[in-house]
Design a protein around this motif. Sequence first.
Motif, short mmCIF file in Angstrom:
data_model
loop_
_atom_site.label_atom_id
_atom_site.label_comp_id
_atom_site.label_asym_id
_atom_site.label_seq_id
_atom_site.Cartn_x
_atom_site.Cartn_y
_atom_site.Cartn_z
N PRO A 197 30.92 34.43 37.67
CA PRO A 197 30.59 35.80 37.27
C PRO A 197 31.74 36.76 37.50
O PRO A 197 32.51 36.61 38.46
N LEU A 198 31.84 37.75 36.63
CA LEU A 198 32.90 38.74 36.77
C LEU A 198 32.46 39.82 37.75
O LEU A 198 31.28 40.16 37.83
N PRO A 199 33.40 40.36 38.52
CA PRO A 199 33.04 41.42 39.45
C PRO A 199 32.66 42.70 38.70
O PRO A 199 33.16 42.95 37.60
N SER A 200 31.80 43.49 39.32
CA SER A 200 31.49 44.81 38.77
C SER A 200 32.72 45.70 38.89
O SER A 200 33.70 45.35 39.56
N SER A 201 32.66 46.87 38.27
CA SER A 201 33.80 47.79 38.35
C SER A 201 34.06 48.20 39.80
O SER A 201 35.22 48.30 40.23
N GLN A 202 33.01 48.40 40.58
CA GLN A 202 33.18 48.76 41.99
C GLN A 202 33.80 47.60 42.77
O GLN A 202 34.70 47.80 43.59
N GLN A 203 33.33 46.38 42.51
CA GLN A 203 33.87 45.22 43.20
C GLN A 203 35.34 44.99 42.81
O GLN A 203 36.16 44.61 43.66
N LEU A 204 35.65 45.24 41.56
CA LEU A 204 37.04 45.10 41.11
C LEU A 204 37.95 46.09 41.83
O LEU A 204 39.07 45.75 42.23
N GLU A 205 37.45 47.29 42.04
CA GLU A 205 38.21 48.29 42.79
C GLU A 205 38.40 47.84 44.24
O GLU A 205 39.48 48.03 44.83
N GLN A 206 37.36 47.25 44.82
CA GLN A 206 37.48 46.78 46.21
C GLN A 206 38.47 45.63 46.33
O GLN A 206 39.27 45.57 47.27
N LEU A 207 38.45 44.71 45.37
CA LEU A 207 39.39 43.59 45.37
C LEU A 207 40.82 44.09 45.20
O LEU A 207 41.76 43.58 45.82
N SER A 208 40.99 45.11 44.35
CA SER A 208 42.30 45.71 44.16
C SER A 208 42.76 46.41 45.43
O SER A 208 43.93 46.30 45.84
N ARG A 209 41.86 47.13 46.06
CA ARG A 209 42.17 47.82 47.32
C ARG A 209 42.53 46.81 48.42
O ARG A 209 43.38 47.08 49.27
N LEU A 210 41.89 45.64 48.40
CA LEU A 210 42.20 44.61 49.38
C LEU A 210 43.66 44.21 49.30
O LEU A 210 44.30 43.97 50.33
N TYR A 211 44.20 44.12 48.09
CA TYR A 211 45.62 43.79 47.92
C TYR A 211 46.49 44.85 48.59
O TYR A 211 47.45 44.54 49.30
N ASP A 212 46.14 46.09 48.36
CA ASP A 212 46.88 47.20 48.95
C ASP A 212 46.85 47.13 50.49
O ASP A 212 47.87 47.28 51.16
N LEU A 213 45.67 46.89 51.03
CA LEU A 213 45.51 46.81 52.49
C LEU A 213 46.28 45.63 53.07
O LEU A 213 46.91 45.73 54.13
N LEU A 214 46.25 44.50 52.36
CA LEU A 214 46.95 43.31 52.84
C LEU A 214 48.47 43.53 52.85
O LEU A 214 49.15 43.17 53.82
N LEU A 215 48.99 44.11 51.78
CA LEU A 215 50.42 44.37 51.72
C LEU A 215 50.86 45.29 52.84
O LEU A 215 51.89 45.06 53.49
N GLU A 216 50.10 46.35 53.06
CA GLU A 216 50.46 47.32 54.09
C GLU A 216 50.44 46.69 55.47
O GLU A 216 51.37 46.86 56.27
N ALA A 217 49.37 45.94 55.77
CA ALA A 217 49.26 45.31 57.09
C ALA A 217 50.27 44.19 57.27
O ALA A 217 50.71 43.92 58.39
#
Length: 244
Positions: free
Chosen positions: A21-41
């Motif tokens: 199943p494809l993620p919802s728009s909110q879930q897609l934003e969270q997955l995208s934000r996870l990348y940002d958080l991982l890079l920063e940390a």
Amino acid sequence: MPLSDDSRRLLELSLGELGLPLPSSQQLEQLSRLYDLLLEANTRTNLTAITDERGFVLKHLVDSLTCELSQLLEGQQRVIDVGTGAGFPGLPLKIVKPALDMTLLEATRKKVEYLDQASQALGLKNIRTLWGRAEEQAHRPELREVFDRALVRAVGTTATVAELCLPFIRVGGYLLVQKGPEVEAELGPANKAIRALGGKLVEIIKLRLPGIGDQRKLLVIEKNTETPPRYPRRPGVPAKHPLF
């Protein structure tokens, strides 16, 4: 830096290719934000060597979400991700399956601190972290044989992974083990160990990661009987001296 539009499309196309199943728009934003958080940390703590967008999407997100192919992660399951590292597969699965009650077990304190921060930043509910080694945590009464599902991206042998993970799972629950293509060579001793620990290998799901073609095998192990109280053995022993 959130994921680019091209990376988001790659994620959706890859999941579609796998029939997931494809993620919802909110879930897609969270997955995208996870990348940002991982890079920063990752600038402060060594969390992952995979920092390019394509690698993150395919080798972290898509690979984590292939656990859904088991069809065993629906509804309000109590799940533990053993040795979660930077949160894979537990964090992506929690994002796309918000009903899961997720515990992330990790032995490195700095990684646990990152997981706490990421979970809070993503607004995730019913998720907790646990700092410690599986060999010790699995003997705590409040954690032993209480989880419906356990997840592990396996770096050790299947026999070792089974000893570390099966004690957390209730009778009737399941262990999902993410392995590479070499797993068949381990299955002789692994099956003996799994049976000794109260489990049974019921399925091997074979797949290739879209875009890169890497082979993966998802082992589905059912917990049939209680694990004998002596397992897991003391820290380090399951890895150095696997059962059988």
